[in-house]
Scaffold this motif. Sequence first.
Motif, short mmCIF file in Angstrom:
data_model
loop_
_atom_site.label_atom_id
_atom_site.label_comp_id
_atom_site.label_asym_id
_atom_site.label_seq_id
_atom_site.Cartn_x
_atom_site.Cartn_y
_atom_site.Cartn_z
N MET A 278 0.97 -1.16 0.16
CA MET A 278 -0.14 -0.03 0.10
C MET A 278 1.06 1.37 -0.03
O MET A 278 2.01 1.19 0.54
N PRO A 279 0.39 2.52 -0.63
CA PRO A 279 1.12 3.67 -0.54
C PRO A 279 1.35 3.74 0.84
O PRO A 279 0.58 3.28 2.01
N ARG A 280 2.33 4.62 1.34
CA ARG A 280 2.70 4.92 2.84
C ARG A 280 1.35 5.36 3.79
O ARG A 280 1.27 5.00 4.72
N ASP A 281 0.90 6.60 3.03
CA ASP A 281 -0.27 7.34 3.76
C ASP A 281 -1.42 6.35 4.04
O ASP A 281 -2.18 6.58 5.24
N ASP A 282 -1.56 5.76 2.95
CA ASP A 282 -2.89 4.84 3.19
C ASP A 282 -2.58 3.60 4.28
O ASP A 282 -3.42 3.07 4.97
N ALA A 283 -1.43 3.25 4.04
CA ALA A 283 -1.00 2.17 5.09
C ALA A 283 -1.13 2.57 6.57
O ALA A 283 -1.50 1.93 7.45
N VAL A 284 -0.38 3.67 6.83
CA VAL A 284 -0.59 4.27 8.23
C VAL A 284 -2.17 4.38 8.66
O VAL A 284 -2.52 4.09 9.66
N THR A 285 -2.95 5.02 7.67
CA THR A 285 -4.32 5.16 7.86
C THR A 285 -5.20 3.83 7.99
O THR A 285 -5.84 3.85 9.17
N LEU A 286 -4.64 2.83 7.50
CA LEU A 286 -5.44 1.43 7.75
C LEU A 286 -5.04 1.10 9.10
O LEU A 286 -5.73 0.35 9.70
N LEU A 287 -3.65 1.09 9.66
CA LEU A 287 -3.36 0.48 10.74
C LEU A 287 -3.86 1.13 11.74
O LEU A 287 -4.56 0.52 12.81
N LEU A 288 -4.05 2.65 11.80
CA LEU A 288 -4.64 3.44 12.72
C LEU A 288 -6.27 2.86 13.02
O LEU A 288 -6.60 2.89 14.09
N LYS A 289 -6.89 2.89 11.71
CA LYS A 289 -8.30 2.20 11.83
C LYS A 289 -8.53 1.03 12.43
O LYS A 289 -9.25 0.85 13.62
N TYR A 290 -7.59 -0.11 12.25
CA TYR A 290 -7.98 -1.18 13.02
C TYR A 290 -7.40 -1.15 14.32
O TYR A 290 -7.85 -1.96 15.09
N ALA A 291 -6.42 -0.18 14.73
CA ALA A 291 -5.86 0.08 16.00
C ALA A 291 -6.88 0.64 16.83
O ALA A 291 -6.93 0.78 18.21
N ASP A 292 -7.99 1.37 16.31
CA ASP A 292 -9.06 2.29 16.78
C ASP A 292 -8.20 3.37 17.43
O ASP A 292 -8.51 3.82 18.61
N ILE A 293 -7.55 4.11 16.87
CA ILE A 293 -6.57 5.13 17.38
C ILE A 293 -7.02 6.34 16.69
O ILE A 293 -6.87 6.46 15.08
N GLU A 294 -7.25 7.41 17.08
CA GLU A 294 -7.62 8.71 16.14
C GLU A 294 -6.50 9.01 15.63
O GLU A 294 -5.16 8.93 15.96
N THR A 295 -6.59 9.41 14.49
CA THR A 295 -5.40 10.21 13.33
C THR A 295 -5.16 11.51 13.93
O THR A 295 -5.90 12.45 13.98
N SER A 296 -3.86 11.79 14.18
CA SER A 296 -3.32 12.80 14.47
C SER A 296 -1.91 13.00 13.77
O SER A 296 -1.06 11.82 13.51
N GLU A 297 -1.08 13.96 13.93
CA GLU A 297 0.20 14.01 13.40
C GLU A 297 0.96 13.17 14.26
O GLU A 297 1.86 12.77 13.74
N ALA A 298 0.62 13.20 15.50
CA ALA A 298 1.72 12.43 16.46
C ALA A 298 1.41 10.85 16.33
O ALA A 298 2.48 10.06 16.24
N THR A 299 0.25 10.40 16.23
CA THR A 299 -0.08 9.03 16.05
C THR A 299 0.20 8.40 14.58
O THR A 299 0.83 7.49 14.49
N ARG A 300 0.18 9.32 13.64
CA ARG A 300 0.84 9.03 12.23
C ARG A 300 2.20 8.71 12.29
O ARG A 300 2.78 7.92 11.86
N HIS A 301 2.75 9.67 12.90
CA HIS A 301 4.74 9.64 13.18
C HIS A 301 4.93 8.32 13.88
O HIS A 301 5.80 7.56 13.45
N SER A 302 4.00 7.90 14.75
CA SER A 302 4.09 6.51 15.42
C SER A 302 4.14 5.33 14.70
O SER A 302 4.45 4.43 14.92
#
Length: 805
Positions: free
Chosen positions: A438-462
């Motif tokens: 997956m493209p990097r941005d989509d991969a990070v979004t998908l991971l956060l969705k399954y982890a039930d973590i809100e998207t923010s600059e900090a969580t995307r960085h982690s």
Amino acid sequence: MALTLLYSSTAAVEPQVDLVAVHGLNGAPIQTWTHPKTGACWLKDKEFLPQDVPGARIFTFGYDADGCFGKTTAEIVDHAGALLSCLIDEREDDRASQRPLIFIAHSLGGIVVKEALLQARLDQKYECINKATLGIFFLGTPHRGSDKANYGKVLANIATSALNRPPPRLLGALKTNSPTLFRLTSDFQHQLPMYQIVSVYEMKPTGPLKTLIVEKHSALLQVTNEEAISSDTNHESICKFEARDNPVYKKISKRVNRMVKQHGATSERISNMAMKNKYYNVPRSASSQFTGREAIAQRLLDTCSPTSPSRAQTVQKRFVLYGLGGSGKTQVCLKFAQDHREKYWGVFWLDGSSHQTINQGFQGIADMCGLKHDASQIVQWLSRCEHPWLLIIDNADDPALDVSQYFPPGNRGTVLLTSRNPDCKVHATIGFFKLDQMPRDDAVTLLLKYADIETSEATRHSAEPVAETLGFLALALAQAGAYIRQGLCRLEEYCEEYLRRREELLKYRSVQAQYEYEYTVYTTWEISFAAIGQMESQTSRNALWLLHVFSFWHFQGISEDIFKDSWVNIREKGWLEHLTKLKEWGWLEQTSETSTFIPWDGDPTTWNPKPFQEAIALLSSFSLISVDDVKRHISLHPLVHTWAQDRLTVTARSRFWRLATTTLAASSSWKRFENFFYVKQIRRLMPHITCSLNYTNAEWDPATTVIVREFMYAYGAFRLWRECRDLGEGCLEQITVELDDEHLGVLDVMKVLGDAYQCSGPSKKSIDLIEQLLKSWEKLFSDEHPIVVALADMLREMNEEQRGT
């Protein structure tokens, strides 16, 4: 409840479009759309829509939103029906009924609009509303949460922001009804291709909540024909504009005009779709967390959409989607079928893993369409069909299987093929696509969705190093997110835990392609497996036991009924004696897990579904299995299925294979002599029986002849005589013990094998077997014994038939 006209073009100008605005919770027909400081209402004030869309009639629909969402979902249905009824009354003359229609909905008002259009599609008296609808503007409508439970929180936040202190009755109703409202989005997906969708999402928090009421991922439907617009405001103000130069207002007004101008093309598209989808044979819905994949989605839409009736299709459309296992090929196909269902008269699905699974898929098509269970006839039926159809052949990975023999001949229809084998590109006529990471941005979004973590600059960085470590592979990201969601490690700790288990992973043998990527996925599953084991509960032990048993069955179509029927037969149908012999011969061992699912004694306790369901829920929570919401069928991704068996030692594989085959055999003996019920049940079990018999280290002995006998009966029920013969002969070749009264089961196998020989035509081999069988029975019983007499008659008839030929 009423439809109020706010503006209409002059009498001299025929209206070109009807705009209908629907407010949300605690809204009002006019106040919802009015700016609180300036008092400007962009729906009716002349310097707004009346000036920018002069050919419009503009309505607002008023209703008791508190009552609508504060009671049962039946209230939503009633209000949606009232909206349709008002529109029919307002547009009852022939010219008005065909006028283009555009909805504008704020917040929960979007749910009323979706329900109304869903009813309009299903109810003929409202069909003109559905056909006339060009598009929908959703302003902060919550289509989904990160999961169903989270969706209830979204609805509660809306109530809090709208009412400050919402009554408990309202919050309770929203929580109770949230699963139904959540499913409405899935049902509505099927007709989305008919409309142009514009979704506006908020960027600022609302009031004291200090958070977004409806986050971006919830406010978007995420379909290919959707345009997303960000609004630099909060949830309450997203539908209010102070001035005409507001950037969001300008985009909305321009897109309304664009929809009207494109009405001719849209009308042709709707006309082409007038033939409603009749057949939809797809195994499950796409994941609610589906993310990205815009490039392949657009490519499929451009190439696989049915040809216009005014143009002749000169070649059958065949598109090949290939790539690494776990990259999301199946999900892409499920999403395409779901989003564009209404474009096709029929959408059909085949599991291309083997000839047998393909034929089973054709049987499902035959059952749905009222055809004979003959793959070649179904292929010809599709070839002759004049309506647009889509045939999806998934998991055609076996390089020794020529899948092209299952393509309907001729130039009609569309075939979408997925495979891990790049050589399948040779079948493409309209294109192919390699689905990789997956493209990097989509991969990070998908991971956060399954982890039930809100998207923010900090969580995307982690999340970025986790996504990179997992190779941006969709399946691995979903698994990692599930592990984090369980609270078993923090997002920031995941990479470190992954590195600690890498060496352990490399010990496992993989039979799949793309070695290094599969091990990345295997590592993720091992982390989840270890986490379940560390729970040290009976439920966790049951879950892991079931996972290993499943690995010897087919990866789809597993159900609780298999275990329930096995339990009943062991306890009530004479299988307890067989079970005792299997234990005496050392074929089975009793453990706490097997005791949960196998009744080792005559205890009259009935089947208790709770341990099974709790174990399944645990496996599902780690995304190691999927459970169909309707039929509750269990499925495993093929790679998870392989991993669950590969991770076992040789000794453990033998043990779980024996448990798997014993469970299937006990389950298959249910109502054997009630032919209709038996055949119906065996059709569900046959894929699992075949998979279990494909185990290369299968061992048979006299105690297991009851298992062989049941499987031979199953093959015979479908006239699969060759498979029946192979199984029986393989069993007898391994059994060298001398026949006696304790091993009458061996004679049962010989009897069924003799029937197979007789049904497939007499031969020297079959006659020799019957002679051997007759001699064996004559040693045990007198010449007058019914079986001895029957065997003697059978042998005589076979000899006479052979001499006659």
